[in-house]
Design a protein around this motif. Sequence first.
Motif, short mmCIF file in Angstrom:
data_model
loop_
_atom_site.label_atom_id
_atom_site.label_comp_id
_atom_site.label_asym_id
_atom_site.label_seq_id
_atom_site.Cartn_x
_atom_site.Cartn_y
_atom_site.Cartn_z
N ASP A 111 -1.85 47.97 36.11
CA ASP A 111 -0.83 47.53 35.17
C ASP A 111 -0.97 48.23 33.83
O ASP A 111 0.03 48.61 33.21
CB ASP A 111 -0.92 46.02 34.97
N LEU A 112 -2.21 48.41 33.36
CA LEU A 112 -2.41 49.13 32.10
C LEU A 112 -1.99 50.60 32.24
O LEU A 112 -1.47 51.20 31.29
CB LEU A 112 -3.86 49.02 31.65
N ALA A 113 -2.22 51.16 33.42
CA ALA A 113 -1.76 52.53 33.66
C ALA A 113 -0.24 52.60 33.60
O ALA A 113 0.32 53.56 33.07
CB ALA A 113 -2.27 53.02 35.02
N MET A 114 0.42 51.58 34.12
CA MET A 114 1.88 51.53 34.03
C MET A 114 2.34 51.34 32.59
O MET A 114 3.35 51.90 32.16
CB MET A 114 2.41 50.39 34.90
N ASP A 115 1.58 50.55 31.83
CA ASP A 115 1.90 50.37 30.40
C ASP A 115 1.83 51.71 29.67
O ASP A 115 2.67 52.01 28.81
CB ASP A 115 0.94 49.38 29.76
N LEU A 116 0.83 52.51 30.00
CA LEU A 116 0.70 53.83 29.37
C LEU A 116 1.87 54.72 29.74
O LEU A 116 2.39 55.47 28.91
CB LEU A 116 -0.63 54.48 29.76
N ARG A 117 2.29 54.66 31.00
CA ARG A 117 3.47 55.43 31.42
C ARG A 117 4.69 55.01 30.59
O ARG A 117 5.49 55.86 30.18
CB ARG A 117 3.76 55.18 32.90
N CYS A 118 4.79 53.72 30.36
CA CYS A 118 5.90 53.21 29.57
C CYS A 118 5.84 53.76 28.15
O CYS A 118 6.85 54.20 27.59
CB CYS A 118 5.85 51.69 29.57
N CYS A 119 4.65 53.74 27.55
CA CYS A 119 4.48 54.22 26.17
C CYS A 119 4.84 55.69 26.03
O CYS A 119 5.37 56.11 24.99
CB CYS A 119 3.04 54.00 25.71
#
Length: 272
Positions: free
Chosen positions: A115-123
């Motif tokens: 999920d944090l990896a997905m958050d980084l993709r979002c950023c």
Amino acid sequence: MIPESDVFSLSGPIHLKPVDWNNAFNRRSVAASLVQGVSIHERDRQHNRHGFQALAPPWWDFFDFRLNDVLVDEDDASIFCSIYEFKYPAPAGNVPKYVIAFRGTLMEKDTILQDLAMDLRCCFNKLHNSPRFQRALDIVQNTVALAGAANVWLAGHSLGSAMALLAGKSMAKMGCFLETYLFNPPFLSVPIEWIEDNRVKHGIRFTRSFLKAGLTIALNGCRFLKHPELDTFVGLSQWIPYLFVNPNDHFCSDYIGYFEQRKKMNENGAGR
């Protein structure tokens, strides 16, 4: 210890029986509950809660939805999306036939890394390239093809609202305008709302808007001023998602200041 927020009888909108589907607040509460159901369903999976022990089903059963399908992340095997179907064959008015809901970031041992990896993709504006989003867009397109755009809702919270926003925008570009509920979507910008001085905040936003407009005019040779239909935003303008923001959440609260500044610019003629 089971958090109270996971238990529908303690935290759910149990007063909504029956649901007034013509009431915007009722529809919002249903959408929020279905999003909550995705997160709790994933927690049920991680904590091996099945059958009568499962906490997630009341979050959709109460509103006469059934769980039609789920989407599972291929890297951590977590449930990140649920596709709900209204139980009765001919919903009328504002009742959706299908609701596609996306959960937010879960700080649980089985989901936190992905999920944090997905958050980084979002950023970094890379969410659209992720396998998770591509699977989500496929199911949205297939569901719309099956039921029609008027019978499909999108909903999401936090990271999930970024997924729903991106999916809704992708569909809007194709002329499909889906009713969409976005709870605490991340505002990907410098967190100006943290600044206490309102004059400083307004000045920064005002200056940023003029710089962006100037760059757009310079790069496009005033094309979008002469031909508004060429501007991407014009093509999306018929799609208006419902946006719900917590002013105390720094990841999304800048939406408030953004729209307040837009209103001020329109009032003094600078919005053009």
